[in-house]
Scaffold this motif. Structure first.
Motif, PDB file in Angstrom:
ATOM      1  N   GLN A 111      43.971   9.650 -59.843  1.00 19.67           N
ATOM      2  CA  GLN A 111      43.660   9.659 -58.356  1.00 19.67           C
ATOM      3  C   GLN A 111      44.340   8.136 -57.869  1.00 19.67           C
ATOM      4  N   LEU A 112      43.963   7.246 -58.540  1.00 19.40           N
ATOM      5  CA  LEU A 112      44.857   6.119 -58.093  1.00 19.40           C
ATOM      6  C   LEU A 112      46.426   6.117 -58.149  1.00 19.40           C
ATOM      7  N   GLU A 113      46.801   6.953 -59.136  1.00 18.01           N
ATOM      8  CA  GLU A 113      48.348   7.022 -59.144  1.00 18.01           C
ATOM      9  C   GLU A 113      48.757   7.652 -57.905  1.00 18.01           C
ATOM     10  N   ASN A 114      47.999   8.798 -57.711  1.00 23.13           N
ATOM     11  CA  ASN A 114      48.445   9.595 -56.639  1.00 23.13           C
ATOM     12  C   ASN A 114      48.798   8.793 -55.058  1.00 23.13           C
ATOM     13  N   LEU A 115      47.803   7.750 -54.881  1.00 27.99           N
ATOM     14  CA  LEU A 115      47.780   6.997 -53.900  1.00 27.99           C
ATOM     15  C   LEU A 115      49.079   6.145 -53.752  1.00 27.99           C
ATOM     16  N   THR A 116      49.725   5.884 -54.713  1.00 24.84           N
ATOM     17  CA  THR A 116      50.918   4.827 -54.719  1.00 24.84           C
ATOM     18  C   THR A 116      52.052   5.177 -53.866  1.00 24.84           C
ATOM     19  N   SER A 117      52.064   6.773 -53.807  1.00 28.43           N
ATOM     20  CA  SER A 117      53.007   7.146 -52.850  1.00 28.43           C
ATOM     21  C   SER A 117      53.054   6.755 -51.412  1.00 28.43           C
ATOM     22  N   SER A 118      51.438   6.445 -50.933  1.00 29.05           N
ATOM     23  CA  SER A 118      51.384   6.129 -49.682  1.00 29.05           C
ATOM     24  C   SER A 118      51.407   4.712 -49.474  1.00 29.05           C
ATOM     25  N   LEU A 119      51.584   3.661 -50.478  1.00 26.59           N
ATOM     26  CA  LEU A 119      51.411   2.510 -50.430  1.00 26.59           C
ATOM     27  C   LEU A 119      53.086   1.700 -50.241  1.00 26.59           C
ATOM     28  N   ALA A 124      52.222  -0.489 -54.490  1.00 32.17           N
ATOM     29  CA  ALA A 124      52.442   0.700 -55.709  1.00 32.17           C
ATOM     30  C   ALA A 124      52.989   0.356 -56.899  1.00 32.17           C
TER      31      ALA A 124
END
Lengths: 224, 126
Positions: A111-119, A124
């Motif tokens: 879940q954390l890794e999926n957030l990196t695209s929006s950071l 990221a």
């Protein structure tokens, strides 16, 4: 022995016991019967050698009886039918629990890794590095699982040997046990490993014995 | 090299399959299939053209070593790079794998950098 005559009955009895001893142990009662038969065939004076032999046979019979009694106190039937299966069940539960927990950790990491695209890129990268460390740390679950599986396999081998010993002693051992109430258990047969693979399935080595990646690389490199 | 090439990862621990998949994804390899035992893996290999196999050793009923031997004995599969990722770290294991034709060998527990290095060793820089 002076004065000893081996009757046909005695000879037949001894031959029968010799055959029997190939497959199962001889009971103390049988040994006592043999001794009595030997003594009954003796005519004339009994020498000191005869007496010594009789005492040694009597001692042997007593030793066998004591050994059986001690083994019975160990409760091999409980070990085989309850204690070891219980221990292996516990260990299987440990593997299951750690697998579940690791799954939860990986869920969170993904879940954390999926957030990196929006950071922003800098953040990221930091998050991605942290997630990678989590993935690497979760390797533990596989290694500990294999160690536990190795222990379970050893316990099952012990269980098989205890069962074989119980079979060899037969009902006499069961009669000698003080507590007759034992839970019934049918251990499920696990998958078998092909005999030619057994020697190479060592499982994870202990930390101070395990080869590091650099040593593995050196072995591979030695092949050219 | 084509980062879109199909990769088959084989391990009876689903957690490990997940970890390897995620680490491969971080390296840019997204086309990953899984198998939880050697027999299933062999079946998959015969149905689809894979560019790489990453396999555990300690599996039942077919071990990773047996899978490797099957792959190397199959005329259609024998050229596929095969990387063993395993807790088996004794010298005799590494030698047996090498003699069976393993391309590279990673000992567990491993880190992302080691996985990358071994893939670079097989395919060159990416």
């Amino acid at each position: 022995m002076k004065g000893l005559t081996a009757t046909p009955e005695l000879r037949q009895h001894l031959d029968g016991l010799r055959q029997q001893s190939h497959h199962q142990s001889v009971s103390p009662e049988e040994v006592t019967r043999i001794v009595e038969q030997v003594l009954s065939t003796m005519g004339g004076e009994i020498t000191s050698t005869d007496v010594k032999l009789y005492r040694e046979l009597e001692g042997l019979a007593r030793f066998i009886q004591n050994a059986r009694s001690e083994i019975a106190q160990v409760r091999p039937d409980a070990i085989s039918s309850h204690d070891i299966p219980s221990a292996t069940d516990e260990l299987d539960a440990v593997v299951g629990a750690t697998e579940e927990a690791t799954g939860a950790i990986l869920d969170a990491a993904e879940q954390l890794e999926n957030l990196t695209s929006s950071l922003p890129p800098e953040q990221a990268t930091v998050i991605s590095d942290v997630v990678t460390r989590i993935y690497e740390a979760c390797n533990f679950q596989d290694v500990t699982g294999q160690r536990i599986t190795k222990v379970v396999r050893t316990l099952k081998q012990i269980e098989e040997r205890v069962s074989a010993m119980l079979a060899a002693f037969g009902d006499e051992l069961t009669r000698m046990q003080t507590d007759t109430a034992t839970p019934k258990y049918n251990p499920a047969a696990g998958p078998s490993i092909a005999p030619d693979q057994v020697d190479l399935l060592h499982g994870p080595a202990l930390p101070d014995e395990a080869k590091r990646q650099a040593e593995i690389d050196a072995i591979l490199a030695s092949f050219g | 090299m084509d980062k879109n090439m199909p990769i088959l990862i084989v391990d009876d621990y689903k957690t490990m399959l997940r970890i390897i998949r995620n680490l491969l994804k971080q390296l840019g390899f997204d086309n990953v299939d899984e198998a939880t035992d050697g027999s299933t893996a062999l079946h998959r290999l015969r149905e689809k053209n894979y560019g790489l196999v990453i396999s555990d050793w300690n599996m039942e009923p077919m071990t990773g070593l047996q899978l490797l031997r099957e792959v190397r004995n199959d005329a259609k599969l024998k050229h596929i790079p095969f990387v063993m990722v395993t807790a088996e770290s004794k010298t005799e294991n590494v030698i047996a794998a090498k003699e069976a034709g393993v391309t590279n060998y990673i000992v567990k527990p491993f880190n992302a950098e080691t996985l990358k290095q071994k893939l670079v060793a097989v395919f060159g820089n990416f």
